[in-house]
Scaffold this motif. Structure first.
Motif, PDB file in Angstrom:
ATOM      1  N   LEU A  26     -11.534  47.442  26.048  1.00 42.40           N
ATOM      2  CA  LEU A  26     -11.180  48.840  26.289  1.00 42.40           C
ATOM      3  C   LEU A  26     -11.219  49.551  24.951  1.00 42.40           C
ATOM      4  CD1 LEU A  26      -8.076  48.151  28.591  1.00 42.40           C
ATOM      5  CD2 LEU A  26     -10.455  48.544  29.312  1.00 42.40           C
ATOM      6  N   ARG A  28     -10.867  52.715  22.586  1.00 48.03           N
ATOM      7  CA  ARG A  28     -10.078  53.946  22.589  1.00 48.03           C
ATOM      8  C   ARG A  28     -10.872  55.126  22.044  1.00 48.03           C
ATOM      9  NH1 ARG A  28      -8.066  57.240  19.169  1.00 48.03           N
ATOM     10  NH2 ARG A  28      -6.137  58.409  19.556  1.00 48.03           N
ATOM     11  N   GLY A  29     -10.686  56.281  22.678  1.00 48.07           N
ATOM     12  CA  GLY A  29     -11.150  57.534  22.100  1.00 48.07           C
ATOM     13  C   GLY A  29     -12.633  57.817  22.175  1.00 48.07           C
ATOM     14  N   SER A  61     -17.433  55.558  28.962  1.00 49.19           N
ATOM     15  CA  SER A  61     -16.124  55.819  28.345  1.00 49.19           C
ATOM     16  C   SER A  61     -15.593  54.661  27.521  1.00 49.19           C
ATOM     17  CB  SER A  61     -15.102  56.197  29.425  1.00 49.19           C
ATOM     18  OG  SER A  61     -14.998  55.172  30.397  1.00 49.19           O
ATOM     19  N   ASN A  63     -16.146  50.822  27.962  1.00 52.32           N
ATOM     20  CA  ASN A  63     -15.702  49.615  28.657  1.00 52.32           C
ATOM     21  C   ASN A  63     -16.784  48.555  28.555  1.00 52.32           C
ATOM     22  OD1 ASN A  63     -13.316  50.984  30.048  1.00 52.32           O
ATOM     23  ND2 ASN A  63     -15.027  52.159  30.866  1.00 52.32           N
ATOM     24  N   LEU A  91     -13.216  52.980  15.994  1.00 52.75           N
ATOM     25  CA  LEU A  91     -12.465  53.087  17.230  1.00 52.75           C
ATOM     26  C   LEU A  91     -11.625  51.844  17.480  1.00 52.75           C
ATOM     27  CD1 LEU A  91     -15.419  54.411  19.432  1.00 52.75           C
ATOM     28  CD2 LEU A  91     -13.611  55.777  18.361  1.00 52.75           C
ATOM     29  N   GLY A 168      -2.379  60.641  27.107  1.00 51.70           N
ATOM     30  CA  GLY A 168      -2.468  59.500  26.214  1.00 51.70           C
ATOM     31  C   GLY A 168      -2.103  59.865  24.786  1.00 51.70           C
ATOM     32  N   ASN A 169      -2.571  61.019  24.332  1.00 53.54           N
ATOM     33  CA  ASN A 169      -2.264  61.458  22.968  1.00 53.54           C
ATOM     34  C   ASN A 169      -0.764  61.713  22.785  1.00 53.54           C
ATOM     35  OD1 ASN A 169      -4.926  61.330  22.149  1.00 53.54           O
ATOM     36  ND2 ASN A 169      -5.339  63.477  22.602  1.00 53.54           N
ATOM     37  N   GLU A 172       0.914  58.351  22.312  1.00 52.49           N
ATOM     38  CA  GLU A 172       0.623  57.819  20.982  1.00 52.49           C
ATOM     39  C   GLU A 172       1.474  58.503  19.916  1.00 52.49           C
ATOM     40  OE1 GLU A 172      -3.884  56.157  20.753  1.00 52.49           O
ATOM     41  OE2 GLU A 172      -3.664  58.335  20.633  1.00 52.49           O
ATOM     42  N   SER A 178      -1.252  53.056  18.872  1.00 51.19           N
ATOM     43  CA  SER A 178      -2.549  53.395  19.461  1.00 51.19           C
ATOM     44  C   SER A 178      -2.578  52.954  20.920  1.00 51.19           C
ATOM     45  CB  SER A 178      -3.679  52.704  18.702  1.00 51.19           C
ATOM     46  OG  SER A 178      -3.794  53.219  17.394  1.00 51.19           O
ATOM     47  N   THR A 180      -4.938  53.354  24.889  1.00 57.96           N
ATOM     48  CA  THR A 180      -6.086  53.827  25.651  1.00 57.96           C
ATOM     49  C   THR A 180      -5.747  53.712  27.126  1.00 57.96           C
ATOM     50  OG1 THR A 180      -8.488  53.650  25.932  1.00 57.96           O
ATOM     51  CG2 THR A 180      -7.267  51.588  25.780  1.00 57.96           C
ATOM     52  N   ARG A 182      -6.960  54.035  31.472  1.00 57.49           N
ATOM     53  CA  ARG A 182      -8.004  53.969  32.473  1.00 57.49           C
ATOM     54  C   ARG A 182      -7.404  54.375  33.821  1.00 57.49           C
ATOM     55  NH1 ARG A 182      -9.885  53.454  28.218  1.00 57.49           N
ATOM     56  NH2 ARG A 182     -11.580  52.096  27.485  1.00 57.49           N
TER      57      ARG A 182
END
Length: 204
Positions: A26, A28-29, A61, A63, A91, A168-169, A172, A178, A180, A182
């Protein structure tokens, strides 16, 4: 037994299928354009050249699924380095097993009476501080809801994502970790793909 090469930094190790684990990566970002764009074709090629087996990617995205004998933390570090050095973006990468994703789905508290398409599954790079988790759980989020599992969280956002408090942000920033996320469909698809190794690579 068929053999494959697994590469860690500049060291080559020989590993058999019988000792390998399937990891769901996964990233992130990842964004469709800009500095965090990650071409899945280039990503897949880089993973294959690095020695990961049965490489599969899913949508744009960030994955991927790989088989390797390496432990999760080494996979996370080496794939992050691989993306940075060969593709560009720096990332955060999380490596999870199918069992871990299945457990996250099963532990989802927002099931009966909730629109599953509005539930977002959040995975953390490390365990968030307990005190900060308690602070978040004490917030009044109006119609939005938040719950925590084992090194993951669940956000129920009935309205347009990003217009309310939760995102999500937001997590964080508040937790200093950090993360991520889904959605339900992506989670299910990645779990299904992790069972399809024998059918050969599935490219999207």
């Amino acid at each position: 037994v068929r053999q494959c090469k697994c590469i860690l930094s500049h060291l080559h190790m020989i590993c058999s299928d019988e000792t390998m684990t399937t990891y769901i990566l996964l990233v992130r970002g990842v964004t469709p354009s800009g500095r965090n764009k990650l071409s899945m074709a280039r990503f897949r090629e880089a993973l294959e050249k690095a020695g990961f087996a049965h490489v599969r990617t899913y949508i744009q995205s960030g994955n991927a699924l790989v088989d390797t004998e390496l432990p999760a933390y080494t996979v996370e570090e080496s794939v992050r380095e691989l993306i940075r050095d060969q593709i560009g973006p720096d990332l955060v990468v999380l490596a999870r097993t199918r069992a871990q994703l299945e457990e996250a789905l099963e532990a989802n508290p927002f099931t009966e009476g909730y629109d599953i398409s509005r539930v977002f599954f959040v995975f953390f790079a490390k365990t968030p501080p307990a005190e900060k988790v308690r602070e978040l759980l004490s917030l009044d989020l109006s119609l939005e809801k938040l719950a925590f599992g084992e090194n993951n969280a669940y956000m129920y956002i009935p309205g347009t994502y990003g217009r309310g408090a939760l995102s999500g942000n937001f997590l964080e920033k508040k937790l200093g970790v950090s993360a991520t996320m889904r959605n339900f469909n992506t989670m299910n698809r990645l779990i299904k793909m992790s069972r399809e190794v024998q059918a050969g690579p599935e490219k999207h």
